[in-house]
Write an enzyme that holds these catalytic residues in place. Structure first.
Site, PDB file in Angstrom:
ATOM      1  N   ARG A  56       0.837  -1.154   0.029  1.00 51.50           N
ATOM      2  CA  ARG A  56       0.133   0.112   0.012  1.00 51.50           C
ATOM      3  C   ARG A  56       1.015   1.083  -0.128  1.00 51.50           C
ATOM      4  O   ARG A  56       1.934   1.230   0.697  1.00 51.50           O
ATOM      5  CB  ARG A  56      -0.944   0.066   1.447  1.00 51.50           C
ATOM      6  CG  ARG A  56      -0.220  -0.007   2.513  1.00 51.50           C
ATOM      7  CD  ARG A  56      -0.437   1.287   3.255  1.00 51.50           C
ATOM      8  NE  ARG A  56       0.241   1.588   4.544  1.00 51.50           N
ATOM      9  CZ  ARG A  56       1.134   1.953   4.885  1.00 51.50           C
ATOM     10  NH1 ARG A  56       1.963   2.554   3.756  1.00 51.50           N
ATOM     11  NH2 ARG A  56       1.662   1.855   5.879  1.00 51.50           N
ATOM     12  N   LYS A  58       0.675   5.405   0.867  1.00 54.61           N
ATOM     13  CA  LYS A  58      -0.436   6.594   1.168  1.00 54.61           C
ATOM     14  C   LYS A  58      -0.398   7.585   0.179  1.00 54.61           C
ATOM     15  O   LYS A  58       0.467   7.963  -0.527  1.00 54.61           O
ATOM     16  CB  LYS A  58       0.452   7.202   2.424  1.00 54.61           C
ATOM     17  CG  LYS A  58       0.170   6.563   3.812  1.00 54.61           C
ATOM     18  CD  LYS A  58       0.646   7.418   4.756  1.00 54.61           C
ATOM     19  CE  LYS A  58       0.554   6.759   6.190  1.00 54.61           C
ATOM     20  NZ  LYS A  58      -0.798   6.677   6.676  1.00 54.61           N
ATOM     21  N   ARG A  90       3.062  -5.867   3.243  1.00 58.64           N
ATOM     22  CA  ARG A  90       2.822  -6.800   4.124  1.00 58.64           C
ATOM     23  C   ARG A  90       2.872  -8.304   3.727  1.00 58.64           C
ATOM     24  O   ARG A  90       2.395  -8.442   2.482  1.00 58.64           O
ATOM     25  CB  ARG A  90       1.323  -6.665   4.695  1.00 58.64           C
ATOM     26  CG  ARG A  90       0.978  -7.530   5.862  1.00 58.64           C
ATOM     27  CD  ARG A  90      -0.520  -7.509   6.064  1.00 58.64           C
ATOM     28  NE  ARG A  90      -0.974  -6.191   6.519  1.00 58.64           N
ATOM     29  CZ  ARG A  90      -1.959  -5.629   6.493  1.00 58.64           C
ATOM     30  NH1 ARG A  90      -3.061  -6.415   5.855  1.00 58.64           N
ATOM     31  NH2 ARG A  90      -2.450  -4.253   6.492  1.00 58.64           N
ATOM     32  N   HIS A 133       8.012  -5.992  12.704  1.00 54.41           N
ATOM     33  CA  HIS A 133       7.893  -4.751  11.621  1.00 54.41           C
ATOM     34  C   HIS A 133       9.420  -4.372  11.452  1.00 54.41           C
ATOM     35  O   HIS A 133       9.934  -4.475  12.438  1.00 54.41           O
ATOM     36  CB  HIS A 133       7.247  -3.410  12.362  1.00 54.41           C
ATOM     37  CG  HIS A 133       5.739  -3.612  12.498  1.00 54.41           C
ATOM     38  ND1 HIS A 133       4.758  -2.551  12.694  1.00 54.41           N
ATOM     39  CD2 HIS A 133       4.928  -4.664  12.508  1.00 54.41           C
ATOM     40  CE1 HIS A 133       3.681  -3.006  12.890  1.00 54.41           C
ATOM     41  NE2 HIS A 133       3.614  -4.333  12.578  1.00 54.41           N
ATOM     42  N   GLU A 152       7.963   0.158   4.907  1.00 56.68           N
ATOM     43  CA  GLU A 152       7.829  -0.450   6.159  1.00 56.68           C
ATOM     44  C   GLU A 152       7.355  -1.951   5.705  1.00 56.68           C
ATOM     45  O   GLU A 152       6.264  -1.978   4.974  1.00 56.68           O
ATOM     46  CB  GLU A 152       6.756   0.314   6.983  1.00 56.68           C
ATOM     47  CG  GLU A 152       6.207  -0.512   8.370  1.00 56.68           C
ATOM     48  CD  GLU A 152       5.234   0.177   8.959  1.00 56.68           C
ATOM     49  OE1 GLU A 152       5.282   0.358  10.262  1.00 56.68           O
ATOM     50  OE2 GLU A 152       4.025   0.455   8.508  1.00 56.68           O
ATOM     51  N   ALA A 164      -5.634  -9.087  13.292  1.00 57.99           N
ATOM     52  CA  ALA A 164      -5.181  -7.734  13.135  1.00 57.99           C
ATOM     53  C   ALA A 164      -6.560  -7.058  11.948  1.00 57.99           C
ATOM     54  O   ALA A 164      -6.574  -6.147  12.221  1.00 57.99           O
ATOM     55  CB  ALA A 164      -3.732  -7.464  12.518  1.00 57.99           C
TER      56      ALA A 164
END
Length: 246
Positions: A56, A58, A90, A133, A152, A164
């Site tokens: 993803r 932003k 992720r 992470h 990240e 989650a």
């Protein structure tokens, strides 16, 4: 002489667009590296530790809103310095050991830099959240040179990811004001997910051990067959009498 406000706005828009492009390229770079690891692992070990990946990025609006919430002045240097979760990747695995194996594989890529690590598996959050992470700097080659861009990376099991996702939906529905009863049930669900992960890890190890024993037994049996054939092979002179070995 100061720039005209419109010229400043145009310059900021140009810099932000280029800035976002670098994060897009960094994500694409990481996704390609993960695909290579998946194919290589499948080829070498007939096993793939990575079940799924999801990325993803932003939006510029989301970045600016976050800057305003944190009380930072809107500028490119401030965005670079204070917003580290612009690009996210992720990785979902079947087993806890897979998580650390993937981390080790990424660490061995010397042009990647792990600048921060938060292990919420060994040190769970109070609400039961678990995940590994990694804040990684990824090299991106633009026309004017190389730049390192932060991505990240979150690595978790399927059970951790399911929990989650559920927790996020509940917090969104209640606008972060979740009733105490639901919080308790969420914590219990986190404990159940953790117990399931540990059970699946044990089963995975038992199956791996059985396969290893079977492979060793097959190798020993194959070796014994070769030895027996050599032991009971007739001398060439006798084989000649029976019309063989000519």
């Amino acid at each position: 002489m100061d720039q005209h406000p419109m010229a400043q706005l145009k310059q900021f828009k140009y810099e932000l667009t280029r800035f976002m492009m670098m994060y897009k390229f960094a994500l694409a770079e990481m996704e390609t590296r993960i695909e290579i690891l998946m194919e290589e692992f499948e080829f070498l070990h007939e096993y793939n530790p990575i079940e799924n990946t999801k990325s993803r990025l932003k939006s510029p609006e989301s970045i600016i809103n976050k800057m305003m919430r944190k009380g930072y002045e809107i500028s490119m240097p401030n965005i670079r310095e204070n917003i580290k979760d612009i690009a996210g990747l992720r990785i979902t695995c079947s087993f806890i050991t897979d998580i650390y194996q993937i981390k080790d594989m990424l660490e061995k890529q010397t042009d990647l830099r792990i600048v921060e690590e938060k292990d919420y598996i060994k040190h769970q959050k109070a609400n039961g959240y678990q995940s590994l992470h990694l804040l990684m700097e990824v090299p991106v080659f633009m026309s004017d040179g190389r730049e390192y861009v932060c991505v990240e990376v979150q690595i978790r099991t399927i059970a951790m990811d399911f929990w989650a996702s559920l927790e996020h939906k509940i917090y969104y529905k209640y606008n972060a004001e979740v009733p105490d009863q639901l919080l308790r049930e969420l914590r219990e669900a986190a404990d159940s997910a953790s117990a399931l992960d540990r059970q699946m890890e044990r089963l995975h190890k038992e199956i791996s051990d059985i396969k290893e024993v079977q492979a060793e037994a097959a190798e020993v049996q194959s070796h014994e067959i070769v030895i027996n054939k050599q032991q009971f092979a007739l001398p060439p002179a006798i084989m000649k009498l029976f019309g063989e070995g000519t």
